[in-house]
Design an enzyme around this catalytic site. Structure first.
Site, short mmCIF file in Angstrom:
data_model
loop_
_atom_site.label_atom_id
_atom_site.label_comp_id
_atom_site.label_asym_id
_atom_site.label_seq_id
_atom_site.Cartn_x
_atom_site.Cartn_y
_atom_site.Cartn_z
N ILE A 48 50.55 -23.04 158.15
CA ILE A 48 49.68 -21.88 157.94
C ILE A 48 50.17 -21.02 156.78
O ILE A 48 49.39 -20.60 155.92
CB ILE A 48 49.59 -21.04 159.23
CG1 ILE A 48 48.86 -21.83 160.32
CG2 ILE A 48 48.86 -19.72 158.96
CD1 ILE A 48 48.88 -21.16 161.69
N ASN B 283 54.62 -14.33 158.87
CA ASN B 283 54.12 -15.56 159.47
C ASN B 283 55.21 -16.41 160.14
O ASN B 283 54.90 -17.39 160.81
CB ASN B 283 53.40 -16.39 158.39
CG ASN B 283 52.87 -17.70 158.93
OD1 ASN B 283 51.94 -17.73 159.75
ND2 ASN B 283 53.46 -18.81 158.50
N LYS C 108 59.22 -3.02 158.74
CA LYS C 108 60.01 -1.82 158.42
C LYS C 108 60.24 -1.69 156.92
O LYS C 108 60.05 -0.61 156.35
CB LYS C 108 61.34 -1.87 159.16
CG LYS C 108 62.21 -0.63 158.98
CD LYS C 108 63.45 -0.71 159.86
CE LYS C 108 64.34 0.52 159.68
NZ LYS C 108 63.66 1.77 160.06
N SER D 21 48.95 -14.98 167.88
CA SER D 21 48.44 -16.21 168.48
C SER D 21 47.45 -15.84 169.57
O SER D 21 47.56 -14.78 170.18
CB SER D 21 49.59 -17.02 169.09
OG SER D 21 49.10 -18.11 169.87
N TYR E 136 57.06 -17.55 174.70
CA TYR E 136 56.27 -17.56 173.47
C TYR E 136 55.06 -16.64 173.62
O TYR E 136 54.77 -15.83 172.73
CB TYR E 136 55.81 -18.98 173.16
CG TYR E 136 54.95 -19.08 171.92
CD1 TYR E 136 55.51 -19.14 170.65
CD2 TYR E 136 53.55 -19.09 172.01
CE1 TYR E 136 54.73 -19.22 169.51
CE2 TYR E 136 52.76 -19.18 170.88
CZ TYR E 136 53.34 -19.24 169.64
OH TYR E 136 52.56 -19.31 168.52
N LYS F 172 54.17 -13.15 171.33
CA LYS F 172 52.97 -12.92 170.52
C LYS F 172 52.18 -11.71 171.01
O LYS F 172 51.55 -11.01 170.21
CB LYS F 172 52.10 -14.18 170.52
CG LYS F 172 52.75 -15.35 169.78
CD LYS F 172 53.11 -14.99 168.34
CE LYS F 172 53.64 -16.17 167.55
NZ LYS F 172 53.92 -15.84 166.14
N ILE G 79 46.12 -25.20 166.06
CA ILE G 79 45.97 -25.61 164.68
C ILE G 79 46.89 -26.80 164.41
O ILE G 79 48.04 -26.81 164.86
CB ILE G 79 46.33 -24.46 163.71
CG1 ILE G 79 45.55 -23.18 164.06
CG2 ILE G 79 46.07 -24.87 162.27
CD1 ILE G 79 44.05 -23.28 163.92
N THR H 201 49.50 -28.47 162.75
CA THR H 201 50.62 -28.21 161.84
C THR H 201 51.85 -28.96 162.36
O THR H 201 51.86 -29.49 163.47
CB THR H 201 50.97 -26.71 161.76
OG1 THR H 201 51.46 -26.26 163.03
CG2 THR H 201 49.77 -25.87 161.36
#
Length: 288
Positions: free
Chosen positions: A39, A113, A147, A181, A196, A200, A228, A230
């Protein structure tokens, strides 16, 4: 915000009437983390095609160096790869500042990302080390990027200059985009990935909160992809992917190229009135 009210008219309006120019990133600088492949690389390519100079960050995939060279050659922009540890606040801040100085003295877009998956099944059976690692990359990594990037966005808006004191042209507001996600809003099956999913969910709410904090100098949004195709999901067995497709309205996994439009919209002036959005791009998985 003061006394429970936001300052009136604190966000500038693009001085463009036609729609296509709103999507242009010409002359702007973008940084995309986790862009060695998948991505992140697709997003970097999209931004370059739209005219941006792009710095792509990678962790261990040195193919990013060649990919950056290809992007620069294909689209005629400046593009360079940097190896950055997003879990280190110091490394992130140093890299962002150095890139701004090396490019054109400004930062317009940052895409956080970088992310890793959870592959150890039920949380109580997984290792503490793995859980901490997922949270460190997926949550802390976004926070440290925000930040540092946010500090540059704020300075640019307040001072109206590049990092070396020159007049800053065509800067309406910064754009910070984090890859979240659909798992931040739903619970996936059949795989078990509580760590996970919660990482997210944290990213989504963190960015919504920043959208309020950063009003006037930057917009903050998230993109929440569904399944997706990947490298990150290469370990998933075919029978599990079949079960995924049973629950996707469009009946298939997405391709990375199908996310380019979402990120370009949020990066560009086309989304000048969009902040705090979690854009779910999941082929309809979350609908039923």
């Amino acid at each position: 915000m003061k006394n429970g009210a936001f300052p009136h008219d604190n966000a500038a309006v693009p001085n463009v009437e036609r729609v296509l120019p709103l999507f242009s990133l010409k002359g702007r600088t973008a940084i995309v983390s986790g862009a060695g492949a998948g991505i992140g690389l697709a997003v970097a390519q999209a931004f370059a095609e739209a005219g941006a100079n792009v710095a792509i960050w990678y962790n261990s995939n040195k193919q990013a160096v060649t990919s950056a060279e290809d992007i620069a050659k294909t689209y005629g922009v400046k593009c360079k790869a940097y190896q950055v540890n997003v879990t280190s606040a110091e490394a992130v801040d140093k890299a962002i500042t150095e890139i701004i100085k090396e490019f054109n003295g400004r930062l317009d877009v940052f895409v956080a990302n970088s992310g890793i998956t959870w592959t150890e099944g039920a949380f109580i059976d997984g290792s503490v080390e793995s859980a901490r690692n997922v949270m460190s990359v997926n949550v802390d990594g976004v926070m440290w990027c925000a930040k540092s990037a946010g500090a540059h966005f704020r300075r640019q808006k307040e001072e109206g200059t590049t990092i070396d004191g020159k007049p800053l042209d065509n800067f309406i507001a910064g754009s910070f985009i984090a890859t979240a996600s659909m798992s931040g809003s739903i619970v996936n099956v059949p795989q078990l990935q509580a760590v996970y999913n919660s990482s997210k969910a944290a990213v989504i709410h963190f960015c919504k909160s920043l959208a309020v904090e950063w009003t006037g100098f930057a917009r903050v949004n998230t993109v929440s992809p569904g399944y997706i195709i990947t490298e990150i999901s290469n370990f998933v067995p075919p029978e599990t992917k079949t079960l995924w497709k049973d629950k996707i309205v469009m009946g298939r996994e997405g391709r990375v190229g199908e996310l380019k439009g979402a990120y370009l919209y949020l990066a560009s002036d086309a989304s000048s009135y969009t902040t705090g959005l979690d854009m779910i791009v999941d082929g309809g998985y979350s609908l039923p």
